[in-house]
Write a protein that holds these residues in place. Structure first.
Motif, short mmCIF file in Angstrom:
data_model
loop_
_atom_site.label_atom_id
_atom_site.label_comp_id
_atom_site.label_asym_id
_atom_site.label_seq_id
_atom_site.Cartn_x
_atom_site.Cartn_y
_atom_site.Cartn_z
N GLU A 45 -5.86 -10.54 9.58
CA GLU A 45 -5.11 -11.34 8.59
C GLU A 45 -5.65 -11.22 7.16
O GLU A 45 -4.89 -11.10 6.22
N ASP A 46 -6.98 -11.33 7.02
CA ASP A 46 -7.50 -11.44 5.65
C ASP A 46 -7.97 -10.10 5.09
O ASP A 46 -8.64 -10.05 4.05
N ASP A 47 -7.59 -9.02 5.72
CA ASP A 47 -7.91 -7.70 5.17
C ASP A 47 -7.13 -7.44 3.88
O ASP A 47 -5.96 -7.80 3.79
N LEU A 48 -7.78 -6.82 2.93
CA LEU A 48 -7.09 -6.37 1.72
C LEU A 48 -6.52 -4.97 2.00
O LEU A 48 -7.27 -4.02 2.25
N ILE A 49 -5.18 -4.89 1.97
CA ILE A 49 -4.50 -3.64 2.33
C ILE A 49 -3.92 -3.00 1.06
O ILE A 49 -3.28 -3.67 0.27
N VAL A 50 -4.15 -1.71 0.92
CA VAL A 50 -3.55 -0.96 -0.19
C VAL A 50 -2.65 0.14 0.37
O VAL A 50 -3.04 0.86 1.29
N SER A 51 -1.43 0.23 -0.16
CA SER A 51 -0.55 1.35 0.18
C SER A 51 0.02 1.93 -1.13
O SER A 51 -0.50 1.63 -2.20
N VAL A 52 1.06 2.72 -1.01
CA VAL A 52 1.51 3.47 -2.19
C VAL A 52 3.01 3.76 -2.10
O VAL A 52 3.55 3.95 -1.01
N PHE A 53 3.68 3.73 -3.26
CA PHE A 53 5.02 4.31 -3.38
C PHE A 53 4.82 5.71 -3.95
O PHE A 53 4.45 5.87 -5.12
N THR A 54 5.07 6.74 -3.14
CA THR A 54 4.69 8.10 -3.54
C THR A 54 5.72 8.81 -4.41
O THR A 54 5.36 9.70 -5.19
N GLY A 55 7.03 8.47 -4.25
CA GLY A 55 8.04 9.23 -4.97
C GLY A 55 9.22 8.37 -5.39
O GLY A 55 9.56 7.37 -4.74
N HIS A 56 9.88 8.75 -6.47
CA HIS A 56 10.96 7.96 -7.06
C HIS A 56 12.31 8.19 -6.37
O HIS A 56 12.65 9.33 -6.04
#
Ligand SMILES: *Cc1c(COP(=O)(O)O)cnc(C)c1O
Ligand SMILES: [Zn+2]
Length: 375
Positions: free
Chosen positions: A353-364
């Motif tokens: 629950e308390d993990d800091l998650i990072v993801s990405v929008f790679t393309g438009h």
């Protein structure tokens, strides 16, 4: 201590070393090259500079005399986005000048190409790497020849052509395109996003930016797309360097997302293999990660597994659902980018629950109008 004379290419296969000013992209033995280099992070300097990826100049293995080929790219926003009621920090890498994170790699690689005085390059791509290389070559007045599968999204084809690149449409699969470019690479410099280690000197800035934007700390985990792994391996390299420089005190777990229709890395992990199995590739809307034979596949397996992360497969319906959900929140991304978000949705079940998650929008999304209209 940074000792520039210590920097070199080093072959992953036979250990042979080469000076970085050699116009090469692989070893004489055919092996993949890495770059040995000691990055420097002087946080006060970095923070006083303009918000683009060149603020990390001393951490990038370009010679001091190399002039950046640049559009002022990088330092994209890291925004909280609600995904299935969880807050996820998502890097807005669809906002790069050519519309995808590939500009990170192209900026550094083409700066090196320019510094070497090379006037013509070849590249193969499922679309976006070709757009990025063509854009930076246009900026640097270097001629580019881009090889792409004939069924690449028309928006990407138009972009490559308008940048003034010579476009080669190759019938058949993405792998047929790779074979076609290899012949051309005998004569011209191969500005390959998967082979050329200078590309990863650019994509590693993803990690630097995320870390700085979080207040010089590491997230708990990263959810990234994986085809050839050019973002994933760059991010893994960047976080490793930050850790070794004691800027951060841990390395994030990496969850690597593949389309179920083309998932050789996930298959390798499931079967406990240390090589990449042959697969039968099916159609996928995520054209950018439909890579059946990833050049650095073994490296991707090692990066994900040593981080304590895992591979995630996403189905076509899940990709489309994630895409529509993101667009309804105002994020206009292309289908391949939505694959990573579909992966976040799946990974959430196993992430504390308390993990800091990072993801990405790679393309438009504007790159894929044809596909967006058909959803
Ligand atoms: C290139 C690309 C990816 C994935 O890149 P790999 O290097 O093949 O792992 C993901 N999304 C988009 C939009 C891309 O252009
Ligand atoms: Zn070698």
């Amino acid at each position: 201590m940074n000792n520039p004379s210590d920097s070199c290419f080093i072959c992953k296969n036979c250990g042979e070393q080469y000076e970085l000013d050699q116009p090469i992209w692989r070893c004489k033995c055919g092996g993949l090259l890495d770059i040995r280099f000691h990055p420097q992070f002087i946080l006060d300097h970095i923070q006083s500079r303009r918000p683009n990826l060149w603020r990390y100049r001393e951490a990038i293995a370009l010679d001091d005399s190399a002039e950046p080929v640049t559009f002022g790219e990088g330092f994209t926003p890291l925004l909280p986005v609600e995904i299935d009621k969880r807050g996820v920090m998502v890097k807005q890498d669809h906002l790069f000048p050519s519309g995808s994170y590939k500009d990170r790699g192209a900026a550094i690689l083409i700066s090196q190409v320019k510094a070497l005085g090379i006037q013509r390059v070849v590249e193969d791509s499922s679309g976006n790497a070709g757009c990025a290389i063509a854009a930076y070559c246009a900026r640097a007045h270097i001629q580019s020849e881009i090889y792409v599968p004939a069924d690449t999204s028309p928006g990407k084809l138009a972009q490559i052509q308008r940048y003034g690149a010579e476009l080669h449409l190759i019938p058949g699969s993405r792998e047929d395109t790779s074979r076609a470019v290899m012949a051309a690479a005998e004569k011209s410099y191969y500005a390959s996003h998967s082979w050329n280690p200078f590309f990863f000197q650019g994509t590693k800035t993803f990690a630097y930016e995320v870390c700085e934007q979080l207040g010089w700390r590491s997230p708990d985990c990263l959810v990234l797309p994986a085809g050839n792994g050019t973002l994933l391996l760059g991010a893994a390299l960047g976080f490793k360097e930050l850790f070794e420089a004691q800027v951060i005190d841990k390395i994030p777990r990496i969850y690597a997302v593949q389309a179920a229709a083309c998932a050789p890395l996930a298959d390798a992990a499931d079967q406990g293999l240390s090589r990449i199995p042959e697969i039968e590739k099916k159609e996928t809307i995520a054209e950018g990660i439909a890579i059946a034979e990833p050049v650095r596949g073994v490296e991707i397996l090692q990066a994900v597994q040593s981080s304590g992360g895992s591979f995630i497969r996403v189905e076509e319906t899940e990709i489309k659902k994630a895409l529509i959900e993101m667009c309804l929140q105002g994020f206009y991304i292309e289908p391949t980018a939505a694959a990573a978000i579909a992966g976040v949705k799946k990974a959430l079940a196993t992430i504390p629950e308390d993990d800091l998650i990072v993801s990405v929008f790679t393309g438009h999304g504007l790159k894929a109008t044809d596909k967006m209209l058909k959803l």
